[in-house]
Design an enzyme around this catalytic site. Structure first.
Site, PDB file in Angstrom:
ATOM      1  N   CYS A 194       0.769  -1.170  -0.006  1.00  0.00           N
ATOM      2  CA  CYS A 194       0.064   0.058   0.137  1.00  0.00           C
ATOM      3  C   CYS A 194       0.862   1.009  -0.007  1.00  0.00           C
ATOM      4  O   CYS A 194       2.002   1.291  -0.065  1.00  0.00           O
ATOM      5  CB  CYS A 194      -0.935  -0.061   1.376  1.00  0.00           C
ATOM      6  N   CYS A 216       3.187   1.583   3.028  1.00  0.00           N
ATOM      7  CA  CYS A 216       4.469   0.897   2.658  1.00  0.00           C
ATOM      8  C   CYS A 216       5.503   1.607   1.954  1.00  0.00           C
ATOM      9  O   CYS A 216       6.746   1.630   1.940  1.00  0.00           O
ATOM     10  CB  CYS A 216       4.095  -0.660   1.945  1.00  0.00           C
ATOM     11  N   CYS A 261      48.104  -1.701 -10.418  1.00  0.00           N
ATOM     12  CA  CYS A 261      48.800  -1.983 -12.033  1.00  0.00           C
ATOM     13  C   CYS A 261      47.888  -2.140 -13.046  1.00  0.00           C
ATOM     14  O   CYS A 261      46.632  -2.394 -12.920  1.00  0.00           O
ATOM     15  CB  CYS A 261      49.914  -3.030 -11.602  1.00  0.00           C
ATOM     16  N   CYS A 313      45.602  -5.158 -12.937  1.00  0.00           N
ATOM     17  CA  CYS A 313      44.430  -4.967 -12.151  1.00  0.00           C
ATOM     18  C   CYS A 313      43.568  -4.164 -13.343  1.00  0.00           C
ATOM     19  O   CYS A 313      42.361  -4.796 -13.067  1.00  0.00           O
ATOM     20  CB  CYS A 313      44.481  -3.955 -11.242  1.00  0.00           C
ATOM     21  N   CYS A 351      81.112   4.775 -14.644  1.00  0.00           N
ATOM     22  CA  CYS A 351      81.096   4.045 -15.833  1.00  0.00           C
ATOM     23  C   CYS A 351      80.198   3.045 -15.667  1.00  0.00           C
ATOM     24  O   CYS A 351      79.504   3.012 -15.006  1.00  0.00           O
ATOM     25  CB  CYS A 351      82.656   3.333 -16.182  1.00  0.00           C
ATOM     26  N   CYS A 371      80.100   0.637 -12.786  1.00  0.00           N
ATOM     27  CA  CYS A 371      79.622   1.176 -11.647  1.00  0.00           C
ATOM     28  C   CYS A 371      78.056   0.775 -11.670  1.00  0.00           C
ATOM     29  O   CYS A 371      77.523   0.548 -10.542  1.00  0.00           O
ATOM     30  CB  CYS A 371      79.800   2.620 -11.597  1.00  0.00           C
ATOM     31  N   ASP A 422      40.928   0.746 -33.866  1.00  0.00           N
ATOM     32  CA  ASP A 422      39.511   0.986 -33.527  1.00  0.00           C
ATOM     33  C   ASP A 422      39.043   2.073 -34.558  1.00  0.00           C
ATOM     34  O   ASP A 422      39.715   3.066 -35.010  1.00  0.00           O
ATOM     35  CB  ASP A 422      39.346   1.273 -31.987  1.00  0.00           C
ATOM     36  N   ASP A 431      40.763   3.408 -27.412  1.00  0.00           N
ATOM     37  CA  ASP A 431      40.795   4.519 -26.456  1.00  0.00           C
ATOM     38  C   ASP A 431      40.997   4.137 -25.044  1.00  0.00           C
ATOM     39  O   ASP A 431      41.154   5.077 -24.136  1.00  0.00           O
ATOM     40  CB  ASP A 431      39.103   4.695 -26.313  1.00  0.00           C
ATOM     41  N   ASP A 485      38.752  -1.292 -25.039  1.00  0.00           N
ATOM     42  CA  ASP A 485      39.891  -1.797 -25.905  1.00  0.00           C
ATOM     43  C   ASP A 485      41.130  -2.351 -24.880  1.00  0.00           C
ATOM     44  O   ASP A 485      42.077  -2.634 -25.429  1.00  0.00           O
ATOM     45  CB  ASP A 485      40.344  -1.180 -27.286  1.00  0.00           C
TER      46      ASP A 485
END
Length: 899
Positions: free
Chosen positions: A14, A17, A85, A88, A186, A189, A595, A786, A790
């Site tokens: 109703c 509610c 990274c 992820c 050098c 090193c 693309d 983009d 992609d």
């Protein structure tokens, strides 16, 4: 724009509610609008920022009802912890894109959030992300825009590693530490320092740049531990690098001034001794007091002008290693000791071998020191060229406080400050235009000279130049968080990285000096035992010449100097290489996969025509009413057209979106729909429905069981797409277009651009498969997209090129970011990579050829022909010249044209 969250609610019967549910949602959603329909058993919550589904479910549960489903329509930024990274990015993008209804996914590492757009199951997206092991953030309430931005920035700083992270593995405790190294002379090193850093507990990767005298270390160890490891092998280090242009220029000027004084002192002393010998002005060797005094003065000059050589050699020896300093110190030290031996104990040496080498010792130190000074000057200018990017941002700006303009230091600004930017002034920080219309020169960012129009809501970037009119902006990103600062960090990271070929030369350099020492000893012994008289003098001259001429300075500079200059030249052209491996790989590409939408075309389709099958039917009103509720680019094009025609919109109920198909709903309880041919068939609107084989995209409008008409839309080519494709083909590359659009449209674009091939109607996973197919056939593939939809194809390609105005996502998802958002950048990047690799090979050939050819000459291989040995002084001059030649050759890359 508000986000519509449709909530299925079980148990409402109703209006009372509905009121309870509305009140419960208001508790967690603040001022966000709420609509509750108890007859449809659903609520609609219009969000402007993130709110966790758990809080929504808990609030409705407390009101005595249950949530059956959560369906989100629009674009929402979801806070996600633990991302750091490119892996992820790829994992999350792939998982979320696979969910029905998701149109676009944008993973923003810098802000620690995932932007998801479409009409999709909200809980399914949350589950997909959390199922990968990431923590989906939960907000305490719906926050204002500024609060949300502030919190996302602080979360980003807590969760993410530094912006110049090079880590590619999922380990949260690792950090990226930048160090300045002192004492390297050098390539040997470099190898010693890298080995010490790599052996430090917790270190994953350590890269030392000899040209810039820096190290980038991916590690869980502290900077103090790394510095201690460097000191343990005889070098000094400090954390961080000098960012201030003024400080760096002061350091460089002081270094050059000291080096010139030291070199001039040594060269003057050597010239006096040599001139005295030529003019016979010096007393005989029997005048021991004079020559002892001379030897003492020569030693003083050697200490003043070459103390760093002897200190470096001693440190290296104490840690069981050898460097260029070892060769110089042994060569000049042997010359001085031998000369003093002749003065003090002449009877120990045969009369014909009693030759003094004082002038050779100081000349060697003078010429080597002068060469190192010139080398340092060139290296310093290369480093400053990148650092001066930071100097593009002004030191002061006008902050608006209580309606009054106050001149303040940029360093004192805070997020949210309002700034006034006058014509001709440089933008001090990143932010948004609040008031005013102008054009901004963004050539420092993109390499493009055409100004970009700005209006309220437009993004402004630090370092760009306001040209014509007054602007008021709100500061959003400050200091090290600006796009400009991130670009500098990215460029420095790429400059510090080593391509695969560089690791080979490091391995050679690591054993080069010990081999030279052994060869010098063998040479001296050979002349001493088997050479003509005066054998001992010949042994001293050849041994000393080998030591001096074999210094691996040029070898150590050959690659990093070319990389530094090449990456810096790319940055000035709006091309950001993620690392030097990408620079090397780009030079070997054979095929470019492109693309279409947003890459070759503008990415903004426009309605070119409208056809009405049934006169008197409200085609425009239906299309406008439905499409204004959708976020799709095609829908926006239809909305723009309807608004131009001044169409009226009506109330739509039971609205729903079918991604890739269309939208439908009820207007006055009558079914209406807008979509493509297949979608209209599924809606049962087949009367008047015709399959039109046009190059344009066709969007049908239907009501009840019939199609009322259609809109024809076309996404035009960018003005420079044809020139970009022709440039790529002129470089010998095949250009292939992969697009999800229909065959007719793809064919028209391919014809206009004279593409080598095209494939239409491909989904993201199909693009990935096509790239793998090309690679299996032996092609080296570059992918241009983009950087968001992609992402999979970009990561699978040998080199990924991302189009991006803002560059944040592109920097994280591709190997090369094209800040100009133009395909022309792809050809420029490939041409630059080829020229840089050719420059590296020239330097390597020169450095190796120098050592391979001149070491035998120094050892006396031409003596039977020339009847004389190379003077150690000329060996020092040749060694210095080789280093300077490598530096000058690398700097030629600054002058190349990329068109």
């Amino acid at each position: 724009m508000n986000i519509a969250l449709r909530i299925g609610v079980v148990g409402m019967t109703c209006a009372h509610c509905a009121a309870r549910v509305a009140a419960a949602l208001a508790e967690v959603a603040g001022d966000a609008p709420v609509e509750v329909d108890h007859e449809q058993n659903q609520a609609r919550l219009f969000l402007s920022a993130w709110i966790s589904p758990e809080r929504i479910q808990a609030a409705i549960s407390r009101a005595g009802y249950q949530v059956s489903d959560l369906w989100l329509e629009g674009q929402l930024a979801i806070p996600v912890a633990g991302m750091h990274c490119q892996k992820c990015v790829t994992k999350i993008s792939a998982a979320v894109n696979a969910i029905d209804g998701v149109e676009e996914v944008q993973v923003e590492l810098q802000l620690s959030q995932v932007q998801v757009r479409g009409a999709f199951d909200f809980q399914a997206v949350i589950s997909a992300i959390s199922g990968l092991g990431y923590e989906v953030g939960s907000g305490s309430a719906v926050k204002s825009e500024s609060e949300s931005e502030s919190e996302s920035e602080s979360e980003s700083k807590k969760i993410l590693p530094t912006a110049d992270s090079v880590d590619t593995r999922d380990v949260d405790t690792r950090d990226v530490i930048n160090l300045s190294i002192q004492g390297m002379s050098c390539a040997s090193c470099v190898a010693t320092v890298e080995r010490a850093l790599a052996q430090t507990d917790g270190t994953v990767e350590a890269v030392v740049n000899f040209a810039e005298e820096t190290a980038t270390v991916v590690t869980s160890a502290s900077s103090a531990q790394l510095i201690a490891a460097i000191k343990a092998v005889g070098y000094n280090a400090t954390e961080g690098v000098v960012e201030s242009i003024e400080d760096k220029e002061i350091q460089l000027a002081a270094l050059l001034r000291r080096a010139r004084i030291q070199s001039a002192t040594a060269l003057l002393a050597g010239s006096c001794l040599m001139l005295g010998m030529w003019l016979d002005l010096l007393p005989p060797l029997q005048d021991q007091p004079f020559w002892l005094l001379t030897g003492g003065l020569v030693a003083a000059v050697m200490i003043f002008s070459g103390r760093h050589f002897f200190q470096g050699a001693f440190k290296a020896a104490s840690h069981g290693s050898t460097t260029m300093d070892t060769l110089i110190a042994l060569g000049t030290g042997t010359a001085w000791i031998y000369s003093m031996l002749i003065i003090m104990l002449p009877d120990l040496v045969p009369a014909e071998s009693r030759h003094l080498f004082f002038e050779a010792a100081v000349f060697i130190i003078g010429f080597v020191g002068l060469g190192k000074a010139l080398e340092s000057q060139a290296k310093g200018k290369t480093s400053l060229a990148v650092r001066k990017l930071l100097d593009l941002a002004p030191k002061f700006t006008l902050r608006i406080e209580a309606g009054i303009d106050n001149r303040v230091a940029v360093a004192s600004l805070e997020v949210g400050d309002l700034l006034r930017i006058r014509p001709g002034e440089t933008i001090p920080v990143d932010g948004l235009v609040i008031d005013g219309v102008s054009s901004v020169d963004e050539s420092m960012l993109s390499g493009e000279s055409i100004p970009i129009d700005k209006q309220p809501g437009s993004q402004l970037t630090a370092g760009t130049l306001n040209q014509y009119s007054m602007l008021v902006m709100r500061a959003e990103q400050l200091g090290g968080d600006t796009v400009l600062a991130n670009i500098v960090r990215l460029v420095r990271r790429a400059q510090n990285s080593k391509p695969a070929i560089g690791r080979i030369t490091d391995q050679i350099a690591a054993v080069f000096v010990p081999v030279v020492l052994l060869f010098a000893i063998i040479t001296a012994l050979g002349w001493g035992f088997f050479g003509p008289e005066p054998a001992l003098s010949y042994a001293i001259v050849t041994g000393m010449s080998v030591l001096i001429i074999a210094c691996p300075c040029a070898l150590g500079l050959a690659i990093p100097m070319s990389i530094m200059v090449g990456v810096g030249r790319a940055a000035s052209a709006g091309l950001l290489f993620r690392n030097s491996d990408a620079l090397q790989a780009a030079s070997k590409l054979t095929t470019i996969v492109v693309d279409k939408t947003g890459t070759l075309t503008n990415g903004k389709p426009q309605v070119t025509s409208m056809v009405n099958f049934v006169k008197g039917q409200p085609l425009l009103e239906i299309a406008y009413s439905l499409e204004r509720l959708s976020e799709h680019p095609l829908a926006q094009a239809v909305v723009n057209y309807c608004e131009e025609q001044e169409a009226q919109h009506q109330v739509v109920t039971q609205f729903s979106i079918a991604p890739g198909g269309g939208v439908q709903g009820l207007i006055d309880d009558v079914a209406v729909a807008v979509g493509n041919y297949d979608y209209m068939q599924t809606q049962g609107m087949t009367k008047n429905l015709k399959a039109l084989d046009f190059a344009e995209t066709i969007i049908y409008v239907g009501r009840q069981d019939q199609v009322l008409g259609y809109f024809s839309l076309f996404d035009g080519l960018k003005v420079d797409s044809l020139a970009a494709v022709e440039h790529l083909q002129s470089l010998g590359l095949k250009v292939i277009m992969l697009t999800g659009d229909n065959v007719a449209t793809a064919s028209q674009v391919a014809t206009q651009l004279s593409l080598d091939d095209f494939v239409a109607g491909v989904a993201p996973d199909a693009k990935l498969a096509h790239i793998h197919k090309l690679q299996a056939a032996g092609e080296r593939v570059g992918m241009v997209g983009d950087g968001i939809n992609d992402a999979l194809a970009l990561s699978a390609a040998d080199v990924g090129f991302a189009m991006s105005q803002g560059a944040d996502v592109a920097i994280e998802s591709a190997d090369v970011a094209l800040l100009s958002n133009s395909m022309l950048g792809v050809g420029r990047a490939i041409k630059l990579s080829r020229l840089t690799l050719r420059n590296i090979y020239q330097n390597l050939v020169g450095a190796f050829a120098y050592n391979i050819l001149l070491i035998p000459v120094a050892a006396g291989v031409l003596y039977p022909v020339m009847h004389q040995l190379i003077n150690p002084v000329f060996a020092a001059m040749a060694m210095a010249a080789s280093s300077v030649t490598v530096v000058l050759n690398a700097n030629r890359l600054r002058l190349i044209a990329l068109e």
